[in-house]
Structures are given as structure tokens and as C-alpha cells.
Design an enzyme around this catalytic site. Structure first.
Site, PDB file in Angstrom:
ATOM      1  N   GLU A  39       0.894  -1.174   0.249  1.00  0.00           N
ATOM      2  CA  GLU A  39       0.017  -0.063   0.004  1.00  0.00           C
ATOM      3  C   GLU A  39       0.911   1.150   0.064  1.00  0.00           C
ATOM      4  O   GLU A  39       1.817   1.265   0.798  1.00  0.00           O
ATOM      5  CB  GLU A  39      -0.943  -0.109   1.247  1.00  0.00           C
ATOM      6  N   CYS A  61      -5.154  -3.223   2.382  1.00  0.00           N
ATOM      7  CA  CYS A  61      -5.062  -3.233   3.656  1.00  0.00           C
ATOM      8  C   CYS A  61      -6.416  -3.610   4.606  1.00  0.00           C
ATOM      9  O   CYS A  61      -7.076  -4.618   4.475  1.00  0.00           O
ATOM     10  CB  CYS A  61      -4.345  -1.951   4.298  1.00  0.00           C
ATOM     11  N   LYS A  68      -9.419   2.031  -2.542  1.00  0.00           N
ATOM     12  CA  LYS A  68      -9.463   1.558  -0.953  1.00  0.00           C
ATOM     13  C   LYS A  68     -10.998   1.994  -0.740  1.00  0.00           C
ATOM     14  O   LYS A  68     -11.097   3.048  -0.882  1.00  0.00           O
ATOM     15  CB  LYS A  68      -8.420   1.991  -0.197  1.00  0.00           C
TER      16      LYS A  68
END
Length: 374
Positions: A41, A148, A112
């Protein structure tokens, strides 16, 4: 298909250094027959970039890094985390994104969805959450890209969120899941990550490829522990803690499962390695090489000196012994013995005369007070 996980130690804002590390990892993965290499990330910027994200030049340099990696995506595909601009005026200016690069171009971008704003995280301050989800077709497989926190809301049970990105993608029938992570260290967190990964595998029945940062960014330490989970629920492999590395996995072998390889997770060794990593990276990333440590002969300064010598090399550590009238002979003896055992240079500077000069200079101002009370 062969998939490489690149577990690297990035440096916030060091775009040229981060890019060079990734290009070297791409070359290594390609030489080992990988079809795809996955980075963590926000790998282009380092994590957490915080208010640097407010500067247009910072975003432009991140975009330049993605373009350079796209040019390197020749005979191998690359997945990398980087900020991307929100093209509409509504919402935040940026997304936290995963770029899929192939044949010299950006093939797909997945943003994300779940933006943590707790503990060390403050992502909703900077990023707009994803509202669309699209799997990526690559060499006969359908790949779900996640970042994540996206895999930490299993079945939409996390009260912090109202969306579950993988639930949104399941109608598109992905064959595997990639997770680009920046998950910091604490001595219980590695076990918790494995629990989360296994819970995702149990829900979706898919292999997961999870890649994490390693190394320290000032007060935040990343321990690595990138891993692959097979559809049978086993941890097919877990990469070392506190070490950079590139590992290549054959997807067919992962699908077969039957293998379980976890790293040891003993509390004290993990804390030791985290402290050494934190000291070493703090010095090196700020351009420092040497440290001076005050050594009293007590436990706290002794542990500090030992860690500094291990992190920086004994030739780069110098200790000061500063005994006063309050120091016991044993503390001075112990401090000298430790310095000799470590092989570090030490200087003995008695400070009782200096201390007495302060008392004499301040005596008129403290004449009516008892000793040791200001």
C-alpha cells in the site's frame, strides 16, 4: 501463474529510492519466472505520507513513479499502491489506490474502500472511499484487488464500516485476492493478521496474497510478515519479520494447499527486533550514522546502549559516564564493564564539580528552601 510478493522497506517522500527498490524487485521477480509482482500500500510514497499528500508536487512525483513502473511492466505485470487524483470535485481530492500495470500501461485502478481513522491511522482526512469495484482479468484468472483494511470487515461485521469490498466483488467471481497492506507492528498483531486472513479464506474459499511494508518510519514500525493463504485455510507461507525480500509462488501449488508455514511469534524476540529496526532506520533515513549514549550503570541506559550498538555498529556508538556524588562505585564499575564488553568507546566525565557550580550560582534564589525541593 507465478506471483511474487515484494516485501520492502520504503522511505516516506524518497521517490527515487523507493522506485529504485521496486525496479530491482521487478527485475528479480522477472528473472525468477514471475508473471506478476505485488508491492505494498502506498509503496511509491512510503506510509504514512500524512500532510505531504496536500502538496501537488508530492502527488506528481508519485504519478511519475507509477509511470516509470508501467514502463517496466514488460513481460511481467506489476501491482503497486499509490495515491491517485479524484477526477470529480465532490469528495476528497485523492484516492488510496492499487494500480495494475501491464504491457507498459495502467490496465486498471482499484481504490481503497475502508479508510481507517483510529490509532495511528488518519486516512479519511485525505482520501475518498471507493464506490466501485472491478476485478482484473489477467492470464485467464480474475483478480480482486484490495488494500489493507478492505479485508478487515468480514461479512460487514465491523461497526466502523457499512461496506464489505470483497462481498461487492464476489458476483464477478474472482479466482484470487491480492491485498496491499501497511500494517504496523505490535507483538500480537502478526497473529491477528493471520486470524483475519484465515477468516477471509473461510468466507470466500479463495487464495489470498498479502504483502506488507517492513521497516520503520520514525515512530511507526512495520514488521513485514507478508503471506499467502491457501483455499484450504492453511498459511502456505509467511515471509520473515523485519527483513526485506522477494518470494515467488506458483498459484497452482497454492491452490493445492496442504502446506502450513508460519514464522515464530515469540514476544521478546519480536520486541527486540522491532527496537533494533526502529533505531537503525531512524538514523539511516535521517542521514545519521553515530550516536552518543549516557551510560549510568543502570538497567535502562544499559539496554539502550546494547540496542544502539546492535543497530548502528559498535564503532558508531560512544558512551558517556558522568558520575556524581550520588553515583555508587558499583554503577561506575558496571558502566565501564558494559562499554568494554560492547567494544564501544567511552569517556568518563565526573560532573560533581559542575553540579556544585550550579548549586553555588542558584543558592541566593533558593536560600529559604530545603535541599532537593525547588
Amino acid at each position: 501463474m507465478k506471483i511474487a510478493l515484494a516485501q520492502l522497506n520504503y522511505h516516506i517522500g524518497n521517490f527515487s529510492g523507493n522506485l529504485q527498490k521496486m525496479l530491482e524487485a521487478v527485475a528479480e521477480a522477472k528473472s525468477r519466472g514471475a508473471d506478476l509482482v505485488v508491492f505494498a500500500e502506498l509503496a511509491t510514497t512510503g506510509y504514512p505520507p500524512r500532510d505531504f499528500l496536500e502538496f501537488d508536487d508530492f502527488i506528481r512525483l508519485a504519478e511519475d513513479s507509477v509511470e516509470a513502473l508501467a514502463r517496466a511492466a514488460d513481460g511481467i505485470a506489476i501491482v503497486v499502491g499509490s495515491p491517485s487524483r479524484n477526477p470529480v470535485p465532490e469528495g476528497k481530492d485523492l484516492y488510496n489506490s492499487a494500480f495494475f500495470l501491464e504491457d507498459g500501461r495502467v490496465k486498471a485502478v482499484q481504490h481503497k474502500t475502508l479508510l481507517p481513522t483510529y490509532d495511528i491511522f488518519d486516512e479519511y482526512r485525505y482520501f475518498e472511499p471507493a464506490s466501485r469495484w472491478q476485478v482484473v482479468d489477467f492470464r485467464g484468472k480474475r483478480i480482486a484487488l484490495t488494500i489493507c483494511e478492505d479485508i478487515w470487515n468480514i461479512g460487514n461485521e465491523n461497526p466502523l464500516y457499512t461496506r464489505c469490498p470483497l462481498d461487492e466483488m464476489m458476483p464477478q467471481q474472482p479466482d484470487l485476492v491480492l491485498n496491499l497492506s501497511a500494517s504496523p507492528f505490535d507483538y500480537t498483531h502478526a497473529a491477528e493478521r493471520i486470524r483475519i486472513l484465515k477468516a477471509n479464506v473461510a468466507r470466500y474459499g479463495l487464495p489470498f496474497f498479502y504483502v506488507n511494508h517492513v521497516g520503520a518510519q520514525t515512530e511507526i514500525i512495520f514488521d513485514g510478515g507478508s503471506m499467502v493463504a491457501a483455499p484450504d485455510g492453511g498459511i502456505f507461507d509467511e515471509m520473515p519479520y523485519f527483513e526485506e525480500g522477494v518470494r515467488v509462488y506458483d498459484l497452482d501449488e497454492v491452490m493445492q494447499g496442504g502446506v502450513h508455514r508460519e514464522q515464530p511469534k515469540e514476544k521478546i524476540p519480536l520486541i527486540h527486533d522491532a527496537l533494533v529496526t526502529g533505531i537503525r532506520n531512524y538514523f539511516h533515513k535521517l542521514g545519521f550514522r553515530q550516536a552518543i549514549v549516557g551510560l549510568s550503570g543502570g538497567l535502562d541506559s544499559a539496554v539502550t546502549a546494547v540496542l544502539a550498538a546492535e543497530a548502528l555498529g559498535r564503532e558508531n556508538v560512544r558512551v558517556l559516564l558522568m558520575p556524581s556524588q550520588f553515583s555508587s562505585e558499583g554503577s561506575v564499575t558496571d558502566a565501564r564493564a558494559l562499554a568494554r564488553n560492547l567494544g564501544v568507546q567511552y569517556d568518563l566525565i565526573p560532573i560533581e564539580p559542575i553540579y556544585q557550580q550550579f548549586l553555588d550560582a542558584l543558592a541566593p534564589h533558593f536560600w529559604a528552601t530545603p535541599f532537593n525541593v525547588a
